[in-house]
Design a protein around this motif. Structure first.
Motif, short mmCIF file in Angstrom:
data_model
loop_
_atom_site.label_atom_id
_atom_site.label_comp_id
_atom_site.label_asym_id
_atom_site.label_seq_id
_atom_site.Cartn_x
_atom_site.Cartn_y
_atom_site.Cartn_z
N PRO A 104 0.82 -1.23 0.00
CA PRO A 104 0.00 0.00 0.00
C PRO A 104 0.85 1.27 0.00
CG PRO A 104 -0.89 -1.60 1.55
CD PRO A 104 0.42 -2.14 1.09
N SER A 105 2.00 1.23 0.67
CA SER A 105 2.82 2.44 0.77
C SER A 105 3.40 2.86 -0.56
CB SER A 105 3.95 2.20 1.78
OG SER A 105 4.79 1.14 1.34
N ARG A 106 3.57 1.92 -1.50
CA ARG A 106 4.15 2.27 -2.79
C ARG A 106 3.22 3.13 -3.64
NH1 ARG A 106 7.40 -3.10 -5.05
NH2 ARG A 106 8.88 -3.25 -3.31
N SER A 107 1.93 2.99 -3.43
CA SER A 107 0.99 3.77 -4.23
C SER A 107 0.58 5.07 -3.55
CB SER A 107 -0.27 2.93 -4.52
OG SER A 107 -0.88 2.50 -3.31
N GLU A 108 1.13 5.35 -2.39
CA GLU A 108 0.82 6.58 -1.68
C GLU A 108 1.81 7.69 -2.10
OE1 GLU A 108 -1.72 7.21 0.24
OE2 GLU A 108 -2.48 5.18 0.00
N PRO A 109 1.42 8.95 -1.99
CA PRO A 109 2.33 10.03 -2.33
C PRO A 109 3.52 10.08 -1.38
CG PRO A 109 0.35 10.90 -1.28
CD PRO A 109 0.09 9.44 -1.56
N LEU A 110 4.66 10.60 -1.88
CA LEU A 110 5.85 10.68 -1.06
C LEU A 110 5.73 11.75 0.03
CD1 LEU A 110 8.61 10.36 -3.83
CD2 LEU A 110 7.77 8.59 -2.28
N LEU A 111 4.96 12.78 -0.26
CA LEU A 111 4.81 13.87 0.73
C LEU A 111 3.40 13.89 1.27
CD1 LEU A 111 6.72 16.74 -1.16
CD2 LEU A 111 7.58 15.22 0.64
#
Length: 258
Positions: free
Chosen positions: A251-258
């Motif tokens: 899930p974290s890979r598809s979330e924005p970096l900021l």
């Protein structure tokens, strides 16, 4: 009057230059039109909502032409076929061009980076007509150089550090003399192919490290119908699955970096 002058201000060199400009303009238009033999007409939100809207551009899509392939078969382009596969995703907003949000498992459904083209379900062929990609067990004289680590027997580890399987064989490109895939024996799922370009060989730990997917994802990698042959369509599905993992494996890979 100078030599070669047709009038007082036009000479042969000018005429040749103007003819070249006209020829070059038509050449650019012709090449641009020929580039539309595949992938056109485009499908987008505008044409779906308004069938009268055009996405062909100028110049228009060229008329169909039949191409004779090396194996004697023929292919027509453009072929007029459309991709009617359902898209397992929905727009994130109501405006045209809104990003798509997957509604299922995007790595399996072929959404986003996991998408694949509907290529022919036949293997890439060598000059003699035989499949170009072969496992070493039937590839004849191919072998791993004694100065390089042999990946066969090594554990395949996903991005989470979990072992997904063991390398059983190596698939080589007999035309390019390079390793294309590693054949991974996945417990409970059988053999699955792993692109060599997405693998890193750790000779000291006797491991093949893969960052694009997790250890538990190897059972979901699309399988081949024939244990010794991979088709163009199967290659696209396999590579699409690993490509999809770069964005959807966690899930974290598809979330924005900021």
């Amino acid at each position: 009057m100078e030599v070669g002058a047709i009038t007082g201000y036009i000479d042969a060199a000018q005429i040749v230059l103007y003819v070249f400009w006209v020829f070059f303009a038509f050449l650019v238009l012709h090449l641009h039109q020929e580039s539309k033999r595949e992938g056109y007409p485009l499908q987008n939100d505008l044409t779906e909502r308004n069938p009268r809207a055009s996405s062909r551009g100028y110049p228009d899509v060229p008329s169909p032409k039949t191409f004779r392939m090396a194996d004697g078969s023929t292919v027509m382009a453009p072929n007029g076929l459309s991709d009617d596969r359902p898209i397992a995703a929905k727009p994130s907003a109501g405006h045209p061009g809104a990003p798509l949000v997957p509604t299922g498992n995007p790595m399996v459904d072929g959404v986003g980076p996991a998408a694949y083209a509907q290529r022919q379900d036949i293997p890439d062929a060598a000059i003699d007509g035989s499949p170009k990609l072969k496992p070493m067990r039937i590839a004849g004289s191919f072998h791993v150089d004694e100065d390089d680590p042999d990946p066969r027997g090594m554990d395949v580890v996903g991005a989470d550090g979990v072992v997904g399987g063991t390398v059983a064989d190596i698939w080589v490109d007999t035309g390019e003399y390079i390793i294309r895939y590693l054949e991974v024996d996945v417990p409970g799922a059988g053999m699955r192919l792993l692109p060599m370009t997405l693998s890193r060989v750790d000779a000291k730990r006797r491991q093949i490290k893969v960052k694009s997917i997790l250890g538990g994802h190897f059972v979901q990698v699309p399988a081949t119908k024939n244990p010794d042959v991979v088709t163009r369509l199967e290659e696209d599905k396999i590579c699409g699955f690993y490509g999809g993992g770069t964005l959807y494996a966690t899930p974290s890979r598809s979330e924005p970096l900021l």
